[in-house]
Design a protein around this motif. Structure first.
Motif, PDB file in Angstrom:
ATOM      1  N   ALA A  86     -18.034  10.440 -19.384  1.00 20.57           N
ATOM      2  CA  ALA A  86     -19.056  11.320 -19.949  1.00 20.57           C
ATOM      3  C   ALA A  86     -18.965  12.716 -19.339  1.00 20.57           C
ATOM      4  O   ALA A  86     -19.102  13.733 -20.046  1.00 20.57           O
ATOM      5  N   PHE A  87     -18.714  12.779 -18.056  1.00 19.78           N
ATOM      6  CA  PHE A  87     -18.585  14.066 -17.372  1.00 19.78           C
ATOM      7  C   PHE A  87     -17.411  14.858 -17.948  1.00 19.78           C
ATOM      8  O   PHE A  87     -17.518  16.070 -18.166  1.00 19.78           O
ATOM      9  N   PHE A  88     -16.317  14.179 -18.197  1.00 22.10           N
ATOM     10  CA  PHE A  88     -15.151  14.843 -18.807  1.00 22.10           C
ATOM     11  C   PHE A  88     -15.481  15.335 -20.213  1.00 22.10           C
ATOM     12  O   PHE A  88     -15.168  16.471 -20.583  1.00 22.10           O
ATOM     13  N   ASP A  89     -16.141  14.485 -20.987  1.00 22.71           N
ATOM     14  CA  ASP A  89     -16.485  14.861 -22.354  1.00 22.71           C
ATOM     15  C   ASP A  89     -17.385  16.094 -22.384  1.00 22.71           C
ATOM     16  O   ASP A  89     -17.272  16.940 -23.283  1.00 22.71           O
ATOM     17  N   ILE A  90     -18.268  16.189 -21.402  1.00 23.58           N
ATOM     18  CA  ILE A  90     -19.267  17.258 -21.385  1.00 23.58           C
ATOM     19  C   ILE A  90     -18.738  18.530 -20.730  1.00 23.58           C
ATOM     20  O   ILE A  90     -19.038  19.642 -21.182  1.00 23.58           O
ATOM     21  N   THR A  91     -17.928  18.385 -19.681  1.00 21.14           N
ATOM     22  CA  THR A  91     -17.517  19.554 -18.888  1.00 21.14           C
ATOM     23  C   THR A  91     -16.041  19.914 -18.999  1.00 21.14           C
ATOM     24  O   THR A  91     -15.652  21.026 -18.652  1.00 21.14           O
ATOM     25  N   GLY A  92     -15.206  18.973 -19.422  1.00 30.51           N
ATOM     26  CA  GLY A  92     -13.772  19.222 -19.462  1.00 30.51           C
ATOM     27  C   GLY A  92     -13.074  18.992 -18.139  1.00 30.51           C
ATOM     28  O   GLY A  92     -11.867  19.219 -18.023  1.00 30.51           O
ATOM     29  N   ILE A  93     -13.806  18.546 -17.125  1.00 33.62           N
ATOM     30  CA  ILE A  93     -13.201  18.230 -15.833  1.00 33.62           C
ATOM     31  C   ILE A  93     -12.855  16.748 -15.804  1.00 33.62           C
ATOM     32  O   ILE A  93     -13.728  15.890 -15.965  1.00 33.62           O
ATOM     33  N   LYS A  94     -11.590  16.449 -15.597  1.00 37.14           N
ATOM     34  CA  LYS A  94     -11.124  15.063 -15.570  1.00 37.14           C
ATOM     35  C   LYS A  94     -11.277  14.510 -14.164  1.00 37.14           C
ATOM     36  O   LYS A  94     -10.709  15.044 -13.209  1.00 37.14           O
ATOM     37  N   VAL A  95     -12.022  13.423 -14.034  1.00 36.70           N
ATOM     38  CA  VAL A  95     -12.241  12.801 -12.730  1.00 36.70           C
ATOM     39  C   VAL A  95     -11.606  11.413 -12.707  1.00 36.70           C
ATOM     40  O   VAL A  95     -11.917  10.562 -13.542  1.00 36.70           O
ATOM     41  N   THR A  96     -10.704  11.217 -11.777  1.00 34.52           N
ATOM     42  CA  THR A  96     -10.208   9.873 -11.494  1.00 34.52           C
ATOM     43  C   THR A  96     -11.045   9.333 -10.353  1.00 34.52           C
ATOM     44  O   THR A  96     -10.959   9.804  -9.218  1.00 34.52           O
ATOM     45  N   HIS A  97     -11.896   8.378 -10.673  1.00 32.94           N
ATOM     46  CA  HIS A  97     -12.810   7.802  -9.679  1.00 32.94           C
ATOM     47  C   HIS A  97     -12.241   6.441  -9.264  1.00 32.94           C
ATOM     48  O   HIS A  97     -12.422   5.434  -9.937  1.00 32.94           O
ATOM     49  N   ASP A  98     -11.522   6.430  -8.147  1.00 34.96           N
ATOM     50  CA  ASP A  98     -10.883   5.203  -7.667  1.00 34.96           C
ATOM     51  C   ASP A  98     -11.895   4.292  -6.986  1.00 34.96           C
ATOM     52  O   ASP A  98     -12.705   4.735  -6.159  1.00 34.96           O
ATOM     53  N   LEU A  99     -11.825   3.017  -7.319  1.00 31.42           N
ATOM     54  CA  LEU A  99     -12.646   1.991  -6.678  1.00 31.42           C
ATOM     55  C   LEU A  99     -11.748   1.186  -5.744  1.00 31.42           C
ATOM     56  O   LEU A  99     -10.823   0.517  -6.190  1.00 31.42           O
ATOM     57  N   ILE A 100     -12.023   1.275  -4.452  1.00 29.54           N
ATOM     58  CA  ILE A 100     -11.192   0.595  -3.456  1.00 29.54           C
ATOM     59  C   ILE A 100     -12.103  -0.114  -2.462  1.00 29.54           C
ATOM     60  O   ILE A 100     -13.329   0.042  -2.500  1.00 29.54           O
ATOM     61  N   GLY A 101     -11.536  -0.896  -1.569  1.00 29.97           N
ATOM     62  CA  GLY A 101     -12.328  -1.611  -0.584  1.00 29.97           C
ATOM     63  C   GLY A 101     -13.018  -0.656   0.384  1.00 29.97           C
ATOM     64  O   GLY A 101     -12.537   0.461   0.622  1.00 29.97           O
ATOM     65  N   GLU A 102     -14.129  -1.097   0.961  1.00 33.19           N
ATOM     66  CA  GLU A 102     -14.866  -0.241   1.892  1.00 33.19           C
ATOM     67  C   GLU A 102     -13.989   0.183   3.067  1.00 33.19           C
ATOM     68  O   GLU A 102     -13.991   1.346   3.489  1.00 33.19           O
ATOM     69  N   GLY A 103     -13.220  -0.771   3.593  1.00 39.56           N
ATOM     70  CA  GLY A 103     -12.322  -0.453   4.689  1.00 39.56           C
ATOM     71  C   GLY A 103     -11.263   0.555   4.286  1.00 39.56           C
ATOM     72  O   GLY A 103     -10.867   1.417   5.082  1.00 39.56           O
ATOM     73  N   ASP A 104     -10.814   0.466   3.026  1.00 33.08           N
ATOM     74  CA  ASP A 104      -9.812   1.408   2.531  1.00 33.08           C
ATOM     75  C   ASP A 104     -10.387   2.815   2.409  1.00 33.08           C
ATOM     76  O   ASP A 104      -9.693   3.805   2.642  1.00 33.08           O
ATOM     77  N   VAL A 105     -11.666   2.906   2.019  1.00 34.48           N
ATOM     78  CA  VAL A 105     -12.313   4.223   1.947  1.00 34.48           C
ATOM     79  C   VAL A 105     -12.291   4.889   3.318  1.00 34.48           C
ATOM     80  O   VAL A 105     -11.920   6.061   3.464  1.00 34.48           O
ATOM     81  N   VAL A 106     -12.680   4.125   4.339  1.00 36.63           N
ATOM     82  CA  VAL A 106     -12.707   4.670   5.700  1.00 36.63           C
ATOM     83  C   VAL A 106     -11.311   5.046   6.164  1.00 36.63           C
ATOM     84  O   VAL A 106     -11.095   6.092   6.789  1.00 36.63           O
ATOM     85  N   GLU A 107     -10.330   4.192   5.816  1.00 39.72           N
ATOM     86  CA  GLU A 107      -8.944   4.468   6.231  1.00 39.72           C
ATOM     87  C   GLU A 107      -8.419   5.747   5.589  1.00 39.72           C
ATOM     88  O   GLU A 107      -7.784   6.583   6.260  1.00 39.72           O
ATOM     89  N   LYS A 108      -8.667   5.926   4.286  1.00 35.92           N
ATOM     90  CA  LYS A 108      -8.200   7.128   3.596  1.00 35.92           C
ATOM     91  C   LYS A 108      -8.873   8.371   4.175  1.00 35.92           C
ATOM     92  O   LYS A 108      -8.232   9.409   4.394  1.00 35.92           O
ATOM     93  N   LEU A 109     -10.166   8.258   4.411  1.00 37.14           N
ATOM     94  CA  LEU A 109     -10.899   9.388   4.954  1.00 37.14           C
ATOM     95  C   LEU A 109     -10.387   9.742   6.357  1.00 37.14           C
ATOM     96  O   LEU A 109     -10.204  10.915   6.694  1.00 37.14           O
ATOM     97  N   GLN A 110     -10.134   8.702   7.159  1.00 38.44           N
ATOM     98  CA  GLN A 110      -9.624   8.922   8.513  1.00 38.44           C
ATOM     99  C   GLN A 110      -8.243   9.570   8.479  1.00 38.44           C
ATOM    100  O   GLN A 110      -7.949  10.488   9.252  1.00 38.44           O
ATOM    101  N   THR A 111      -7.405   9.114   7.554  1.00 37.68           N
ATOM    102  CA  THR A 111      -6.075   9.697   7.419  1.00 37.68           C
ATOM    103  C   THR A 111      -6.161  11.171   7.029  1.00 37.68           C
ATOM    104  O   THR A 111      -5.419  12.022   7.544  1.00 37.68           O
ATOM    105  N   GLN A 112      -7.078  11.475   6.122  1.00 36.64           N
ATOM    106  CA  GLN A 112      -7.246  12.871   5.716  1.00 36.64           C
ATOM    107  C   GLN A 112      -7.752  13.721   6.886  1.00 36.64           C
ATOM    108  O   GLN A 112      -7.322  14.866   7.054  1.00 36.64           O
ATOM    109  N   MET A 113      -8.623  13.167   7.709  1.00 36.04           N
ATOM    110  CA  MET A 113      -9.113  13.882   8.890  1.00 36.04           C
ATOM    111  C   MET A 113      -7.975  14.167   9.869  1.00 36.04           C
ATOM    112  O   MET A 113      -7.897  15.249  10.457  1.00 36.04           O
TER     113      MET A 113
END
Length: 577
Positions: A86-113
């Motif tokens: 819906a956000f893409f349809d309304i704004t034209g911004i394409k969002v890839t919203h990945d659903l991953i495990g909670e531990g994976d979220v923390v790991e990705k965030l830590q890696t980015q830090m």
């Protein structure tokens, strides 16, 4: 960074010149008609006005693609599968919203830090990381962002005061570091129909000397677990308790999510114990962590913490289905809905949506549940004024390593999925409330009888006793991973509860010592205290008007206390009626 922003948006403008418009109000109206309808706290005119703001603010970013990540919950599935489109349809911004495990979220965030590489443009990560984000200063503090670089892309109708979890995402410096997206508590869950059975009530009263009801303390919970375990009800052998025990990262959440505080670990304080929090970590008056072990004034291996682990192990072995000892968080969650569990001391309300489906053994034919939620019972070391449980507050976080244009586009999406236009509908799907206005919407007053006390809890002032991990924890990713390994050793019988907690606090202090030596957290990093015995630190705590670490209580099995559920609900009286 500002130059990159101007360059990229200018480039986009050139690329988009002569191409058809991506989106606009017609798409917004279709979305409002087909998805939102009357499920909003805003009038239709207000909804359209908010959508028009998103259209206008997003115009410089139309055609951009951004990536965001969150753990896999019903609420986030709805965002990823419905709201992102819906956000893409309304704004034209394409969002890839990945659903991953909670531990994976923390790991990705830590890696980015650690690397500075922009892996995701925004994260929905637990507010448990607030101490980490504040100390490392690698995320944009949203207070300054909204007033500065992000001002043009900050919704004037955002209404920060409406978010019930914003106090949990605000650091000691008074700045907001994360925007709540959804939150859920762990509460006591029980089969109200079995508890109301007159034969059960009479037999329990005769055996234990007090009424069968909602347990106020752990002793009563234990008595009730013993009473129901092995009993046959409706042709099914039932159990008095449910939990999980597999040595797996999810075992750590079971304990960092405030289990120790329910037992009475740490100090008094809302939202978190101070100076000793529910992890047993102590800070000084400058918010510098000074220790985790009792030897440094902490409480991770103190009597209350050891008692909490012992009770967990005793109940898992004696009163839960045998298979529970080999289950993870996700495997154990659906079990109570199958109709063989009498009560669960530690039920995450994120499972509510899956427990109110038609046809389940725990649902009545009229759509009302046979079960109810109630406040968590507390352990023998618990004192009035302590937090009583945990709330998970999944919150939007913008890393400084994300280019400003990408952060701006992701921030627009974050505000869209938390906007007043969509929040009521989203909350009906996932039942993870984030806004006060949503909780008080008439649609939830109407639905409340079918949600077993969930709405009443979130409308009550009692909810403030349930809170996420606080700012005493200096590095959540590094410290949280230590818990499941230590507790797993105790669950497997490789270590006693005392040995497991001794090991845990020592490992936590090793991390703190490394942070202290490195100086990477500046003036708010750890400064480990000198070592003394329990008696010394208890006397020091008492002299300063604090509790932790407490001395052992000789008789930890106190008299069981229960309360009538209907009387309990009255104590949750809605102060804003």
């Amino acid at each position: 960074m500002r130059l990159n922003f101007l360059t990229s948006t200018a480039t986009l403008a050139l690329l988009l010149a002569g191409t058809p418009a991506y989106a606009g109000m017609e798409e917004a109206k279709t979305f409002l008609d087909t998805e939102v309808g009357e499920m909003s706290t805003l009038s239709r005119a207000e909804q359209e006005a908010e959508m028009q703001w998103f259209i206008d603010a997003s115009a410089p970013f139309a055609g951009m693609e951004v990536k965001v990540a969150s753990e896999t919950l019903t609420t986030h599935e709805y965002e990823s599968k419905v709201l992102a489109q819906a956000f893409f349809d309304i704004t034209g911004i394409k969002v890839t919203h990945d659903l991953i495990g909670e531990g994976d979220v923390v790991e990705k965030l830590q890696t980015q830090m650690q690397s500075g590489e922009n892996i995701y443009d925004a994260y929905i990560n637990d507010s448990d990381l607030i101490g980490t984000h504040w100390r490392y200063q690698q995320v944009r503090n949203l207070t300054d962002w909204m007033a500065g670089e992000g001002a043009a892309v900050t919704n004037p109708g955002l209404d920060l005061g409406d978010f019930i979890g914003s106090s949990f995402t605000t650091a000691p410096d008074g700045k907001l570091y994360q925007l709540p997206d959804q939150q859920f508590a762990n509460l006591y869950w029980f089969r109200a129909d079995w508890f109301a059975n007159e034969a059960n009530k009479a037999e329990f009263k005769d055996k234990y000397g007090y009424d069968l009801g909602v347990p106020v303390n752990w002793s009563a919970y234990e008595d009730i677990a013993e009473f129901f375990t092995g009993r046959e009800i409706d042709g099914v052998t039932v159990y008095g308790h449910m939990d999980y025990g597999k040595k797996d990262p999810s075992l750590g959440w079971r304990f960092t999510d405030a289990w120790l505080s329910m037992a009475g670990n740490g100090d008094k304080g809302i939202p978190n114990g101070l100076p000793v929090d529910e992890w047993g970590i102590k800070v000084n008056d400058k918010s510098q962590p000074v220790g985790s072990c009792v030897a440094r004034g902490g409480d991770t291996n103190g009597p209350a913490a050891v008692y909490s682990i012992q009770k967990y192990l005793d109940w898992l072995k004696a009163y839960a289905p045998p298979a529970a000892q080999g289950m993870t968080f996700s495997e154990s969650g659906p079990v109570p809905a199958q109709g063989e569990i009498a009560q669960q001391i530690f039920m995450y309300t994120t499972f509510t949506a899956d427990m109110v489906k038609d046809g389940l053994p725990v649902m009545n034919e009229d759509g009302t549940p046979k079960w109810r939620f109630a406040p968590s019972p507390h352990g023998v070391y618990w004192k009035d004024g302590m937090k009583l449980g945990y709330q998970d507050v999944g919150s939007w976080t913008l890393m400084k390593s994300t280019p400003v244009d990408r952060a701006s586009a992701a921030w627009l999406y974050a505000q869209f999925v938390t906007s007043k236009t969509v929040d009521v509908k989203k909350s009906h799907v996932g039942l993870t409330f984030a806004r006060e206005s949503t909780i008080r919407d008439q649609s939830f007053t109407d639905r409340a009888p079918k949600l077993g006390g969930l709405v009443e809890f979130y409308r009550s002032p009692a909810r403030i006793q349930w809170s996420p991990t606080g700012t005493n924890v200096p590095d959540y990713p590094k410290l949280a991973q230590l818990w499941w390994q230590a507790i797993g050793d105790a669950a497997a019988g490789a270590k006693t509860p005392q040995e497991a907690m001794d090991s845990l606090c020592e490992e936590q202090e090793k991390v703190m010592a490394r942070l202290e030596r490195a100086g990477v957290q500046g003036e708010f990093g750890p400064v480990l205290a000198e070592e003394h015995d329990l008696a010394y630190w208890n006397a020091d705590a008492v002299a300063n008007g604090n509790l932790a670490p407490q001395l052992p209580i000789a008789e930890e099995k106190e008299q069981g206390v229960t309360v009538n559920y209907d009387e309990l609900i009255k104590s949750w009286a809605d102060a804003q009626k």
